[in-house]
Design a protein around this motif. Structure first.
Motif, PDB file in Angstrom:
ATOM      1  N   GLY A 140      -4.234   0.900   6.320  1.00 50.24           N
ATOM      2  CA  GLY A 140      -4.906   0.941   5.062  1.00 50.24           C
ATOM      3  C   GLY A 140      -4.135   1.502   3.996  1.00 50.24           C
ATOM      4  N   THR A 141      -4.760   2.358   3.197  1.00 48.87           N
ATOM      5  CA  THR A 141      -4.206   3.024   2.259  1.00 48.87           C
ATOM      6  C   THR A 141      -2.816   3.774   2.747  1.00 48.87           C
ATOM      7  OG1 THR A 141      -6.231   3.288   0.933  1.00 48.87           O
ATOM      8  CG2 THR A 141      -4.687   4.536   0.343  1.00 48.87           C
ATOM      9  N   SER A 189       1.884   0.429   4.939  1.00 53.36           N
ATOM     10  CA  SER A 189       0.406   0.578   4.351  1.00 53.36           C
ATOM     11  C   SER A 189       0.027  -0.379   3.287  1.00 53.36           C
ATOM     12  CB  SER A 189       0.137   2.056   4.107  1.00 53.36           C
ATOM     13  OG  SER A 189       0.890   2.144   2.728  1.00 53.36           O
ATOM     14  N   VAL A 190      -0.977  -0.613   2.904  1.00 46.44           N
ATOM     15  CA  VAL A 190      -1.498  -1.392   1.845  1.00 46.44           C
ATOM     16  C   VAL A 190      -0.603  -0.798   0.476  1.00 46.44           C
ATOM     17  CG1 VAL A 190      -3.063  -2.024   0.001  1.00 46.44           C
ATOM     18  CG2 VAL A 190      -3.716  -2.073   2.641  1.00 46.44           C
ATOM     19  N   THR A 191      -0.664   0.679   0.385  1.00 48.80           N
ATOM     20  CA  THR A 191       0.158   1.168  -0.899  1.00 48.80           C
ATOM     21  C   THR A 191       1.570   0.583  -0.866  1.00 48.80           C
ATOM     22  OG1 THR A 191      -1.511   2.943  -0.528  1.00 48.80           O
ATOM     23  CG2 THR A 191       0.523   3.404  -1.770  1.00 48.80           C
ATOM     24  N   MET A 193       3.117  -1.739   0.641  1.00 52.98           N
ATOM     25  CA  MET A 193       3.253  -3.120   0.496  1.00 52.98           C
ATOM     26  C   MET A 193       3.158  -3.470  -0.836  1.00 52.98           C
ATOM     27  SD  MET A 193       0.961  -6.453   1.901  1.00 52.98           S
ATOM     28  CE  MET A 193      -0.642  -5.676   1.137  1.00 52.98           C
ATOM     29  N   ASP A 221      -2.829  -5.133  -6.667  1.00 57.30           N
ATOM     30  CA  ASP A 221      -3.651  -4.442  -5.299  1.00 57.30           C
ATOM     31  C   ASP A 221      -3.224  -5.236  -4.086  1.00 57.30           C
ATOM     32  OD1 ASP A 221      -5.498  -6.475  -5.392  1.00 57.30           O
ATOM     33  OD2 ASP A 221      -6.852  -5.112  -6.438  1.00 57.30           O
ATOM     34  N   GLY A 222      -3.710  -4.958  -2.959  1.00 57.85           N
ATOM     35  CA  GLY A 222      -3.510  -5.706  -1.831  1.00 57.85           C
ATOM     36  C   GLY A 222      -4.200  -6.949  -1.650  1.00 57.85           C
ATOM     37  N   LYS A 223      -5.308  -7.252  -2.255  1.00 55.08           N
ATOM     38  CA  LYS A 223      -5.847  -8.268  -2.209  1.00 55.08           C
ATOM     39  C   LYS A 223      -5.379  -9.307  -3.008  1.00 55.08           C
ATOM     40  CE  LYS A 223     -10.454 -10.276  -2.713  1.00 55.08           C
ATOM     41  NZ  LYS A 223      -9.852 -11.640  -3.385  1.00 55.08           N
ATOM     42  N   SER A 226      -2.704 -10.914  -0.878  1.00 57.34           N
ATOM     43  CA  SER A 226      -3.174 -11.459   0.175  1.00 57.34           C
ATOM     44  C   SER A 226      -3.587 -13.189  -0.451  1.00 57.34           C
ATOM     45  CB  SER A 226      -4.536 -11.217   0.702  1.00 57.34           C
ATOM     46  OG  SER A 226      -5.056 -11.863   1.681  1.00 57.34           O
ATOM     47  N   THR A 243       6.961  -5.907   4.811  1.00 62.42           N
ATOM     48  CA  THR A 243       6.041  -4.994   5.450  1.00 62.42           C
ATOM     49  C   THR A 243       6.099  -5.100   6.893  1.00 62.42           C
ATOM     50  OG1 THR A 243       4.618  -5.281   3.235  1.00 62.42           O
ATOM     51  CG2 THR A 243       3.908  -4.245   5.336  1.00 62.42           C
ATOM     52  N   MET A 269      -5.277  -5.094   7.028  1.00 63.17           N
ATOM     53  CA  MET A 269      -4.064  -5.949   6.587  1.00 63.17           C
ATOM     54  C   MET A 269      -3.714  -7.035   7.626  1.00 63.17           C
ATOM     55  SD  MET A 269      -1.263  -3.016   5.615  1.00 63.17           S
ATOM     56  CE  MET A 269       0.185  -4.322   5.656  1.00 63.17           C
TER      57      MET A 269
END
Length: 328
Positions: A140-141, A189-191, A193, A221-223, A226, A243, A269
Motif C-alpha cells: 500500500g502506501t 510500495s505505491v509511494t 512506485m 498517483d498510483g491509480k 494503473s 517495482t 497493487m
C-alpha cells in the motif's frame, strides 16, 4: 447462534469490521470512515458502531461474541494492547486500545499489528489454508509484512518481527521515513512506485502520465499509473516491472532465509496482475536457492480486501483459546 469472533481493521481512513465463525467463514461486515481527525474518543465510537452494524448484518447478537480482535497500525505492544504513536491516527500516544475497547464492549479484546493480522487471515482462511508456513506482504502506501512458520505467527519479543518493508534492498538508496536508506517500501510500495515514475519522467521518458497529471508530476498517483498501464503506456509498464523486480529481489532473500511454502501479496497493487507478478516471480526465483524456490509459490491474496478483518478475528480467536488453556 454459535459463538462468533469479530475482527476490526483500524486504518487512518476507514474502519472495517467483520463477524467470523470459528471455522473462518465470514458472516457479516461493515465499513465506515474512521473520523481520525475528531480524536481518540470519536474513533472508539466509530469502532463500536461498526461492530454493532456488523453484528446486525451477520444476524448475531453481542452475547454471541467470544472475543474481538483489532488490527492496528504500529508501533505497538501486542501483548498489552497499547498503541504507541501511529502516524495516521493524530493525537494518539500510548493508547491502551485493548483495555479501552474491552471496557466498552464487555468482551475480551486483543490488538495486533495490521500486517500480521492480514498474514494470519490468509493462513487461516485465505490462500494459505493448505500450507504450514507462509510470508505475506501488504502493498500500500508502505510495505507491511507478516510471517507464519510451522503454524505460528511470528511476532518477536518486541512485536517487530515481519517488518519486511524495512529490509534494505539498496545500499545508500532512497531515504526512508524510518531513518534508514534503501528500504524495500521505498521501491515496492505505491509511494515507491510513484517515485520511480517521477524519476523516469524527470529523466525525459515519454508517457501519457504527463497528460494525466496535467503536467504537474507532484499530482501523480498510483491509480494514474494503473490507468496508463491499461491504455498500453510503455513507460507505465516499465514502472510496474521495476517495482516488481525490487519486490522479487526481497522475496528471493526471504525464500532463502525462511524456506516458506507460499508468499502472499495483498493490497491494491496486486490488481496489476501479471504485469506485477511476472517480474516478481522471475526475479525471486533467480535470486533464491533452487530447491526452496521450487517449493515457494507466489500468489495474490485469497481474501482480497478482507484479509485484515478476517485475520484480526482469527488472531483474537487463537489468543482467546490460548488464554483459556492457560487458565485451566
Amino acid at each position: 447462534m454459535n459463538l462468533v469472533v469479530a475482527g476490526i481493521d483500524l486504518g487512518g481512513t476507514n474502519v472495517k469490521t467483520a463477524i467470523v465463525a470459528r471455522n473462518g467463514n465470514l458472516l457479516g461486515k461493515d465499513a465506515r470512515p474512521t473520523n481520525a481527525e475528531d480524536g481518540l474518543e470519536a474513533v472508539l465510537d466509530t469502532m463500536e458502531d461498526s461492530l454493532e452494524a456488523a453484528l446486525e448484518n451477520a444476524g448475531a447478537d453481542p452475547s454471541d461474541l467470544l472475543s474481538v480482535g483489532i488490527g492496528a497500525p504500529g508501533p505497538m505492544n501486542w501483548q498489552t494492547g497499547v498503541v504507541f504513536s501511529p502516524p495516521n491516527l493524530p493525537g494518539w500516544e500510548n493508547v491502551p486500545l485493548a483495555n479501552l475497547m474491552q471496557k466498552r464492549l464487555n468482551v475480551r479484546t486483543y490488538v495486533d499489528n495490521d500486517a500480521n493480522v492480514a498474514c494470519w487471515g490468509e493462513f487461516w482462511s485465505g490462500a494459505g489454508r493448505e500450507v504450514d508456513s507462509l510470508v505475506c506482504l501488504t502493498l500500500g502506501t508502505g510495505v507491511g509484512g507478516g510471517i507464519v512458520l510451522h503454524g505460528k505467527l511470528l511476532r518477536g519479543p518486541d512485536g517487530t518481527a515481519g517488518e519486511i518493508g524495512h529490509m534494505c534492498v539498496s545500499r545508500d538508496g532512497r531515504q526512508c521515513n524510518c531513518g534508514s536508506r534503501g528500504c524495500l517500501e521505498q521501491y515496492s510500495s505505491v509511494t515507491g512506485m510513484v517515485r520511480t515514475a517521477v524519476e523516469g519522467i524527470e529523466a525525459g521518458r515519454k508517457t501519457v502520465l504527463l497528460d494525466m497529471c496535467g503536467g504537474d508530476i507532484e499530482r501523480l498517483d498510483g491509480k494514474m499509473i494503473s490507468d496508463a498501464l491499461e491504455q498500453g503506456d510503455e513507460f507505465a509498464g516499465w514502472v510496474i516491472r521495476e517495482t516488481g523486480i525490487w519486490l522479487g529481489t526481497a522475496i528471493g532473500s526471504l525464500i532463502n532465509l525462511l524456506n516458506p511454502e507460499m508468499i502472499v501479496l495483498c493490497g491494491g497493487m496486486i490488481a496489476a496482475g501479471d504485469a506485477l507478478f511476472e517480474p516478481v516471480r522471475q526475479t525471486a526465483f533467480e535470486q533464491a536457492f533452487e530447491v526452496p524456490a521450487r517449493r515457494a509459490i507466489i500468489v495474490p491474496a485469497g481474501l482480497g480486501s478482507d484479509s485484515g478483518v478476517v485475520g484480526a478475528a482469527g488472531c483474537a480467536l487463537q489468543r482467546y483459546e490460548e488464554d483459556e488453556a492457560r487458565r485451566r
